[in-house]
Scaffold this active site. Structure first.
Site, PDB file in Angstrom:
ATOM      1  N   ASP A  86       0.927  -1.174  -0.055  1.00  0.00           N
ATOM      2  CA  ASP A  86      -0.189  -0.104   0.017  1.00  0.00           C
ATOM      3  C   ASP A  86       0.917   1.328  -0.043  1.00  0.00           C
ATOM      4  O   ASP A  86       2.056   1.418   0.436  1.00  0.00           O
ATOM      5  CB  ASP A  86      -0.922   0.040   1.242  1.00  0.00           C
ATOM      6  CG  ASP A  86      -2.110  -0.969   1.082  1.00  0.00           C
ATOM      7  OD1 ASP A  86      -2.398  -1.365   0.021  1.00  0.00           O
ATOM      8  OD2 ASP A  86      -2.542  -1.217   2.082  1.00  0.00           O
ATOM      9  N   ASP A 108      -6.807  -1.228  -4.653  1.00  0.00           N
ATOM     10  CA  ASP A 108      -7.886  -0.931  -3.804  1.00  0.00           C
ATOM     11  C   ASP A 108      -9.017  -0.321  -4.513  1.00  0.00           C
ATOM     12  O   ASP A 108     -10.352  -0.177  -4.496  1.00  0.00           O
ATOM     13  CB  ASP A 108      -7.402  -0.552  -2.544  1.00  0.00           C
ATOM     14  CG  ASP A 108      -6.509  -1.451  -1.686  1.00  0.00           C
ATOM     15  OD1 ASP A 108      -6.660  -2.578  -2.093  1.00  0.00           O
ATOM     16  OD2 ASP A 108      -5.736  -0.823  -0.892  1.00  0.00           O
TER      17      ASP A 108
END
Length: 163
Positions: A114, A131
């Site tokens: 991330d 995402d």
């Protein structure tokens, strides 16, 4: 000549590999040291051991196998629901391409890579391109499924009035 199911599968695969490739390319740049800081968004490397908002991180290594089972189960379900798959091949390609990319991260890096950190006014969970593609794919699928069906039902109702 390809039938509609085969065409949908090609569209699905094209979108799948596009999303997967873009996500992995961005993650590669982040892993190689790219970072950015601003008053609104930072690009920083974080390894997420859980799912959204680090939920289920207590499952550790088992989470990736659970996600593989979910992805395979959903794919098998979609192959049996041909009309649903054909009408939403793009959205499913987005969701599956992003999902598989995140699962690959778990095997290669021990967690999902991330990097987008939004912090203007409040701190938001750190996330990645995959995402966003999952959210967009599911959102478009729900909107199209809900609004298209409503519109289609209204048109059918109007047509039956004039028969």
């Amino acid at each position: 000549m390809l039938n509609t199911t085969q065409k949908s599968l090609l569209v699905f695969m094209g979108v799948f590999f596009l999303i997967f490739g873009v996500d992995q390319a961005i993650k590669h740049a982040i892993l190689e040291g790219f970072h950015y800081e601003s008053l609104v968004i930072d690009i920083v490397l974080v390894f997420n051991k859980g799912v959204a908002f680090s939920l289920l991180s207590f499952l550790e290594g088992g989470l990736k196998y659970l996600q593989i089972l979910l992805i395979l189960g959903l794919f098998i379900f979609l192959m049996r629901q041909k009309e649903l798959f054909k009408s939403h091949a793009i959205e499913f390609g987005m969701v599956f391409g992003a999902g598989v990319s995140n699962v690959l991260d778990r095997f290669v890096h021990g967690g999902v890579v991330d990097y987008v950190y939004y912090h203007y006014g409040f701190d938001f969970a750190i996330f990645n391109f995959a995402d966003v593609m999952i959210d967009v794919g599911v959102g478009v699928l729900l909107l199209r499924q809900f609004f298209f069906k409503q519109k289609q039902n209204k048109i059918k109702g109007i047509i039956t009035l004039f028969k």
